[in-house]
Structures are given as structure tokens and as C-alpha cells.
Design an enzyme around this catalytic site. Sequence first.
Site, PDB file in Angstrom:
ATOM      1  N   LYS A 118       0.820  -1.218   0.000  1.00  0.00           N
ATOM      2  CA  LYS A 118       0.000   0.000   0.000  1.00  0.00           C
ATOM      3  C   LYS A 118       0.850   1.262   0.000  1.00  0.00           C
ATOM      4  CE  LYS A 118      -4.531  -1.349   1.632  1.00  0.00           C
ATOM      5  NZ  LYS A 118      -5.641  -1.002   2.545  1.00  0.00           N
ATOM      6  N   LYS A 200      -6.772 -11.242  -8.647  1.00  0.00           N
ATOM      7  CA  LYS A 200      -8.028 -11.241  -7.906  1.00  0.00           C
ATOM      8  C   LYS A 200      -8.942 -10.102  -8.362  1.00  0.00           C
ATOM      9  CE  LYS A 200      -9.135 -11.004  -3.010  1.00  0.00           C
ATOM     10  NZ  LYS A 200      -8.585 -10.867  -1.667  1.00  0.00           N
ATOM     11  N   LYS A 203     -12.088  -4.237  -5.999  1.00  0.00           N
ATOM     12  CA  LYS A 203     -13.056  -3.147  -6.010  1.00  0.00           C
ATOM     13  C   LYS A 203     -12.444  -1.864  -6.557  1.00  0.00           C
ATOM     14  CE  LYS A 203     -11.946  -2.416  -1.189  1.00  0.00           C
ATOM     15  NZ  LYS A 203     -12.371  -2.244   0.193  1.00  0.00           N
TER      16      LYS A 203
END
Length: 336
Positions: A118, A200, A203
Amino acid sequence: MEINTPQKKTILSGMQPTNDLTFGQYAGALRNWVELQHEYDSLFCVVDLHAITVRQEPAKLRKRSLDVAAMYMAAGIDPNISTLFIQSHVPEHAQLAWVLNCMAGFGEVSRMTQFKDKSAQHADNVNVGLFTYPVLMAADILLYNADLVPVGEDQRQHLELTRNLAERFNFHYSPTFTVPEPFIPKVGAKIMSLQEPEKKMSKSDANDKATVFLIDSDDVIMSKIKRAVTDSGTDIVYDAEKRPGVANLMTIHHITTGKSIAEIQSDFDGLGYAEFKEAVGEALVAFIRPVRERYTALRSNEESLKATLKSGAEHARDRARKVLRKVYKKTGFVEL
Ligand code: TRP
């Protein structure tokens, strides 16, 4: 609220209100929560404190926190069975996180791979909250003495840290926290991106055709499935390694129809991708439609949604307060 019988184990999980929820999150997490709530003393939260580790627009965050709570309910989380709440409504999370921060090693927290990922993604805002995010997550879990934490594989390291912090506190002071176990479904339905089926479904994918959201309209769902990337093969055979696109569509079909992969394989024997995508799209549309409709109804009555969240937060706080009081006392804070 269901009576918290002592033999019932406690589970807790949460999702960040950083975007609309996806079918991937439904298949990988929400679906399990809905099942588990009947067997366990269950707490589900919308982790808004976690969300601000990445810059958020206040109005959007406010809206999305309610969106996510309504979607939990639309998917089947029953606030009469589970404790459903927004994290910031229970200030004990932040309070316990501080105590745990003072027990967590800088080195051990530095090893968290999600922080590394991140901080690379948000290089312009590598804040201390992002660094200490896993300690807040530990507080979420330990505050309710959760036995099991249903999470994805990507959270295993955070759970390990949580266990270490619980054991450290218990050892330094006296037994206080339950040491939780991760609860990672063995045959976890991991839904992959429709555009790059090696990764994956996310969102926050930049390509909006890659992800099916639970609020997508029938037409949008259908068109995303029809445009899903497959391969140059022709038959419907499950091979996640060599043919991840088709395998992913088969997994989606399995979840939305309840048919086994073997059944799907034989049902579509001799048929091509076009027919298969049509069927996958139709089943997914039929599956999501009632969820979306329940969501729309729940979300349109904000008063009632807030009342539900208020009572969830009160219930959570009653429990959290007791645990935090013990922690404060053992830490050496003066009780008046
Ligand atoms: N870190 C989790 C995620 O990104 C979300 C989360 C926060 C969580 N607190 C939690 C999950 C407590 C389980 C339990 O998916």
C-alpha cells in the site's frame, strides 16, 4: 440479539468502506459470514477508521459507510442475530489500538507485506496510520475476544501479528485476551478479474469491466460477463492454471447456481464460450438482482438503517467497554 451462550464461539470480521462491494467480496467473504452468523456469536463491522489510512473524501466516506452496512444486510447479515456496527461508533477500538501500539515492535510491524504494497501504491501519502493499520485491526479483534476471524489469505499475516500481541499482553500482565485463529475457508471461492483472470477481482480496478459490483444493473452485469477475457480454447473445462478465464466463469456459475464444477462441465459439454457466457451472465443477474433490490430498499430508508447501526454500536460498546476497562487497569491507568 441472540443470547450469547458460553459455548458459542465468537467471530468478528469487517470490510473497509472504500468502494462499492463486489461479487468477489460476496463470494469470498460475505457469503461465509451469512452462514457463520447462525453458528457463532458474530460481530461484523464497517471499518471506517481503517479507511482513512488512504485519503478519503469525507462526504463519500460518510455515504459509503452506510452503503456497505446496507449491503451487509442485503446479502443476508441479520442485525437481529449478528452485531452489525460502524467501527468509529465504538471509540474503544482506537483506545485499545493505542495500548497495543505501545506493545508492538517497529520491526515486526515493518514486515507487514500489505503495508509495503500500500505504501508503494500511495507513495504520496505514506502516513503513520497506514503503518499501524494492523495494530488497529488487532484491537478490533481482541476487543471482543474473538475466537475466529474469517478473512482472506491476504490477512493471514495481520492475524499472526494479532496473535502475537494478544500473547504478549497476556504474558506481560495476566491472561486477558483470547488468542484468535484465522478462519480461512479451505475451498475459498476466489473470484478473479474478468479482464486479467490471473489476478483477484478488485473493487479498485482501474478497468471497470474487470469487476462486477453488487449494485450493477442487469445489463451491466451481462455485458461484463460477455466481455470477460477467456482464451483461444473452445470447450468448457476447468483448468485454473492454463485457462484461468474460463475457470473463473465456472466458479461464478458454481456460486450462483449451486452446481458443482463437474456438473457444469457436463452441462456445457459440446457447447461453446458464447452459450456458456450467456448462461453465466443470466445466472449471475438472477443472483444479484434480489440482493440489489433489498439493498435499494434498505438504503433508501436511512433513518431505519441508522437506528439499526445505533443499536449495533450500543451492543458492541457494552462488550468493548468491559474489555478495555480490564486492559486499562492492568496497564496501570488510574480508575476513578
Ligand atoms: N484488514 C482487513 C481487510 O483489509 C479489514 C479489517 C479491519 C478486518 N479490521 C478487521 C478484518 C478485523 C477482520 C477483522 O480486509
